[in-house]
Design a protein around this motif. Structure first.
Motif, PDB file in Angstrom:
ATOM      1  N   LYS A   4       0.806  -1.012  -0.309  1.00 29.96           N
ATOM      2  CA  LYS A   4       0.096  -0.057   0.157  1.00 29.96           C
ATOM      3  C   LYS A   4       0.672   1.599  -0.012  1.00 29.96           C
ATOM      4  O   LYS A   4       1.649   1.164   0.510  1.00 29.96           O
ATOM      5  N   GLY A   5       0.395   2.574  -1.039  1.00 33.53           N
ATOM      6  CA  GLY A   5       1.579   3.660  -0.767  1.00 33.53           C
ATOM      7  C   GLY A   5       1.291   4.185  -1.393  1.00 33.53           C
ATOM      8  O   GLY A   5      -0.496   4.310  -2.312  1.00 33.53           O
ATOM      9  N   LYS A   6       1.541   5.212  -2.545  1.00 28.82           N
ATOM     10  CA  LYS A   6       1.626   5.974  -3.421  1.00 28.82           C
ATOM     11  C   LYS A   6       2.800   6.334  -3.993  1.00 28.82           C
ATOM     12  O   LYS A   6       3.801   6.428  -3.948  1.00 28.82           O
ATOM     13  N   ILE A   7       2.430   6.315  -5.618  1.00 31.40           N
ATOM     14  CA  ILE A   7       3.202   6.130  -6.414  1.00 31.40           C
ATOM     15  C   ILE A   7       3.423   7.917  -6.975  1.00 31.40           C
ATOM     16  O   ILE A   7       2.225   8.075  -7.951  1.00 31.40           O
ATOM     17  N   ASP A   8       3.525   9.003  -7.308  1.00 30.93           N
ATOM     18  CA  ASP A   8       3.300   9.922  -8.086  1.00 30.93           C
ATOM     19  C   ASP A   8       2.127  10.295  -6.994  1.00 30.93           C
ATOM     20  O   ASP A   8       1.911  11.083  -5.894  1.00 30.93           O
ATOM     21  N   SER A   9       0.630  10.555  -8.147  1.00 35.73           N
ATOM     22  CA  SER A   9      -0.619  11.017  -7.090  1.00 35.73           C
ATOM     23  C   SER A   9      -1.140   9.794  -7.419  1.00 35.73           C
ATOM     24  O   SER A   9      -2.769  10.365  -6.634  1.00 35.73           O
ATOM     25  N   SER A  10      -1.165   8.415  -7.652  1.00 34.65           N
ATOM     26  CA  SER A  10      -2.187   7.399  -7.513  1.00 34.65           C
ATOM     27  C   SER A  10      -1.601   6.785  -6.338  1.00 34.65           C
ATOM     28  O   SER A  10      -0.880   6.657  -6.204  1.00 34.65           O
ATOM     29  N   ASN A  11      -2.556   6.096  -5.667  1.00 32.46           N
ATOM     30  CA  ASN A  11      -2.439   5.164  -4.905  1.00 32.46           C
ATOM     31  C   ASN A  11      -2.789   3.858  -5.199  1.00 32.46           C
ATOM     32  O   ASN A  11      -4.087   3.066  -6.158  1.00 32.46           O
ATOM     33  N   ILE A  12      -1.209   3.344  -4.356  1.00 34.98           N
ATOM     34  CA  ILE A  12      -1.571   1.389  -4.729  1.00 34.98           C
ATOM     35  C   ILE A  12      -1.532   0.958  -3.840  1.00 34.98           C
ATOM     36  O   ILE A  12      -1.023   0.883  -2.818  1.00 34.98           O
ATOM     37  N   ASN A  13      -2.076  -0.641  -4.080  1.00 33.32           N
ATOM     38  CA  ASN A  13      -2.639  -1.536  -3.833  1.00 33.32           C
ATOM     39  C   ASN A  13      -2.216  -2.652  -4.014  1.00 33.32           C
ATOM     40  O   ASN A  13      -2.171  -2.304  -5.188  1.00 33.32           O
ATOM     41  N   GLY A  14      -2.302  -3.788  -3.439  1.00 34.06           N
ATOM     42  CA  GLY A  14      -1.692  -5.312  -4.184  1.00 34.06           C
ATOM     43  C   GLY A  14      -0.491  -5.788  -3.350  1.00 34.06           C
ATOM     44  O   GLY A  14       0.166  -5.943  -2.094  1.00 34.06           O
ATOM     45  N   GLU A  15      -0.627  -7.160  -4.934  1.00 36.72           N
ATOM     46  CA  GLU A  15       1.118  -7.856  -4.084  1.00 36.72           C
ATOM     47  C   GLU A  15       1.943  -7.813  -5.054  1.00 36.72           C
ATOM     48  O   GLU A  15       0.852  -8.157  -6.411  1.00 36.72           O
ATOM     49  N   ILE A  16       3.040  -8.409  -5.095  1.00 37.65           N
ATOM     50  CA  ILE A  16       4.048  -9.097  -6.158  1.00 37.65           C
ATOM     51  C   ILE A  16       4.522 -10.372  -5.419  1.00 37.65           C
ATOM     52  O   ILE A  16       5.455 -10.388  -4.808  1.00 37.65           O
ATOM     53  N   ARG A  17       4.744 -11.423  -6.059  1.00 42.69           N
ATOM     54  CA  ARG A  17       5.452 -11.927  -6.020  1.00 42.69           C
ATOM     55  C   ARG A  17       6.721 -13.271  -6.753  1.00 42.69           C
ATOM     56  O   ARG A  17       6.467 -12.817  -8.956  1.00 42.69           O
ATOM     57  N   LEU A  18       7.389 -13.029  -6.897  1.00 41.85           N
ATOM     58  CA  LEU A  18       8.750 -13.336  -8.089  1.00 41.85           C
ATOM     59  C   LEU A  18       9.683 -14.451  -7.208  1.00 41.85           C
ATOM     60  O   LEU A  18       9.497 -14.834  -6.844  1.00 41.85           O
ATOM     61  N   ARG A  19       9.725 -15.267  -8.220  1.00 42.11           N
ATOM     62  CA  ARG A  19      10.560 -16.600  -8.534  1.00 42.11           C
ATOM     63  C   ARG A  19      11.178 -16.581  -9.406  1.00 42.11           C
ATOM     64  O   ARG A  19      11.705 -16.528 -10.666  1.00 42.11           O
ATOM     65  N   PHE A  20      12.722 -17.386  -8.785  1.00 40.99           N
ATOM     66  CA  PHE A  20      13.695 -17.185  -9.685  1.00 40.99           C
ATOM     67  C   PHE A  20      14.111 -18.574  -9.512  1.00 40.99           C
ATOM     68  O   PHE A  20      14.293 -19.361  -8.714  1.00 40.99           O
ATOM     69  N   GLY A  21      14.740 -18.987 -10.946  1.00 40.35           N
ATOM     70  CA  GLY A  21      15.418 -20.708 -10.636  1.00 40.35           C
ATOM     71  C   GLY A  21      16.167 -20.444 -12.396  1.00 40.35           C
ATOM     72  O   GLY A  21      16.174 -19.413 -13.303  1.00 40.35           O
ATOM     73  N   ASP A  22      15.123 -22.187 -13.142  1.00 42.53           N
ATOM     74  CA  ASP A  22      15.979 -22.170 -14.542  1.00 42.53           C
ATOM     75  C   ASP A  22      14.380 -21.206 -15.224  1.00 42.53           C
ATOM     76  O   ASP A  22      15.373 -21.189 -16.522  1.00 42.53           O
ATOM     77  N   ILE A  23      14.040 -20.536 -14.781  1.00 44.45           N
ATOM     78  CA  ILE A  23      12.900 -19.898 -15.381  1.00 44.45           C
ATOM     79  C   ILE A  23      11.910 -18.862 -14.454  1.00 44.45           C
ATOM     80  O   ILE A  23      11.821 -18.936 -13.369  1.00 44.45           O
ATOM     81  N   ASN A  24      12.577 -17.270 -14.139  1.00 47.03           N
ATOM     82  CA  ASN A  24      12.019 -16.941 -13.565  1.00 47.03           C
ATOM     83  C   ASN A  24      10.915 -16.180 -13.763  1.00 47.03           C
ATOM     84  O   ASN A  24      10.636 -15.658 -15.045  1.00 47.03           O
ATOM     85  N   THR A  25      10.328 -15.874 -13.004  1.00 48.84           N
ATOM     86  CA  THR A  25       8.576 -15.363 -13.015  1.00 48.84           C
ATOM     87  C   THR A  25       8.189 -13.969 -11.919  1.00 48.84           C
ATOM     88  O   THR A  25       8.670 -14.182 -10.847  1.00 48.84           O
ATOM     89  N   ALA A  26       7.782 -13.626 -12.812  1.00 52.48           N
ATOM     90  CA  ALA A  26       7.021 -12.739 -11.988  1.00 52.48           C
ATOM     91  C   ALA A  26       5.359 -12.445 -11.838  1.00 52.48           C
ATOM     92  O   ALA A  26       4.543 -12.316 -12.991  1.00 52.48           O
ATOM     93  N   PHE A  27       4.744 -12.401 -11.163  1.00 53.24           N
ATOM     94  CA  PHE A  27       3.530 -11.857 -10.781  1.00 53.24           C
ATOM     95  C   PHE A  27       2.505 -10.827  -9.908  1.00 53.24           C
ATOM     96  O   PHE A  27       3.654 -10.688  -8.904  1.00 53.24           O
ATOM     97  N   ALA A  28       2.196 -10.002 -10.271  1.00 56.21           N
ATOM     98  CA  ALA A  28       1.350  -8.538  -9.682  1.00 56.21           C
ATOM     99  C   ALA A  28       0.428  -8.651 -10.013  1.00 56.21           C
ATOM    100  O   ALA A  28      -0.324  -8.902 -11.149  1.00 56.21           O
ATOM    101  N   LYS A  29      -0.219  -8.167  -8.691  1.00 52.79           N
ATOM    102  CA  LYS A  29      -2.021  -7.925  -8.725  1.00 52.79           C
ATOM    103  C   LYS A  29      -1.807  -6.864  -8.348  1.00 52.79           C
ATOM    104  O   LYS A  29      -1.736  -7.005  -6.851  1.00 52.79           O
ATOM    105  N   LEU A  30      -1.927  -5.577  -8.645  1.00 48.01           N
ATOM    106  CA  LEU A  30      -2.151  -4.094  -8.255  1.00 48.01           C
ATOM    107  C   LEU A  30      -3.765  -3.695  -8.676  1.00 48.01           C
ATOM    108  O   LEU A  30      -4.335  -3.786  -9.316  1.00 48.01           O
ATOM    109  N   LYS A  31      -3.882  -2.702  -7.606  1.00 48.95           N
ATOM    110  CA  LYS A  31      -5.112  -2.204  -7.765  1.00 48.95           C
ATOM    111  C   LYS A  31      -4.761  -0.349  -7.138  1.00 48.95           C
ATOM    112  O   LYS A  31      -4.450  -0.548  -6.638  1.00 48.95           O
TER     113      LYS A  31
END
Length: 202
Positions: free
Chosen positions: A127-154
């Motif tokens: 939760k927080g703010k970047i510039d004038s936009s309020n943001i909520n959500g989560e980010i999941r990162l996985r590192f291995g043979d295949i690197n993946t990023a998942f983000a769910k943001l509002k």
């Protein structure tokens, strides 16, 4: 070899106390890191990170605290980020911002719960703010043979017009040339309450 072994953990099990480390200025990824400090408390069999603070590019202050678990293989805690110029911090991480106007991605204030383990990291309850936009959500990162990023943001409101870089110049001006966030798979679930694009509201 800097890996923490079982023998290392067993050696410290009989001690209780506090570890404090601080340094005025260091260098990481070709850029000075300032005001680095770490404080760890050992209470019985628990290792508590009371605080870890540092100032990164863009006058970006990051604070982390929490608990090391399972012989230091897991860290659970919270993180707080305050930045006067988050753009410079992103560039330091080699995130391509060449198509985004230089006038945006400035002030930021974010906090989240964090979990770090071998092969991955989770930032939940963002939760927080970047510039004038309020943001909520989560980010999941996985590192291995295949690197993946998942983000769910509002995001409550986003005016994209000022972010669009109309300049034809698109040279790479990242602070460092190490691509830290190179993902094979990226999945973004983005919810916008209000979007303004080309002066049209959606």
């Amino acid at each position: 070899n800097s890996e923490i072994t079982n023998n290392d953990i067993s050696y410290w099990d009989k001690y209780t106390g506090k570890f404090i480390f601080s340094i005025g200025t260091s260098k990481l990824l070709e850029y000075p890191i300032r005001n680095l400090s770490i404080e760890i408390n050992k209470e019985q069999n628990d290792y508590l990170l009371n605080s870890a603070n540092a100032t990164f590019p863009g006058n970006t202050n990051i604070k982390v605290d929490g608990l090391f678990k399972n012989k230091f293989s897991i860290f659970e805690g919270s993180a707080d980020l305050e930045s006067e110029n988050i753009r410079d911090f992103y560039r330091w991480l080699s995130i391509d911002l060449n198509n985004i106007s230089d006038t945006r991605l400035k002030k930021a204030n974010l906090d989240s719960e964090v979990v770090f383990r071998k092969g991955g990291a989770t930032f939940a309850g963002i939760k927080g703010k970047i510039d004038s936009s309020n943001i909520n959500g989560e980010i999941r990162l996985r590192f291995g043979d295949i690197n993946t990023a998942f983000a769910k943001l509002k995001i409550d409101s986003l005016n994209l017009d000022p972010y669009i870089n109309t300049s034809e110049i698109s040279e790479n001006n990242n602070i460092n040339k190490t691509n830290l966030l190179n993902f094979d798979i990226m999945n973004f679930d983005l919810e916008l309450d209000n979007l303004l694009l080309f002066k049209n509201k959606y």
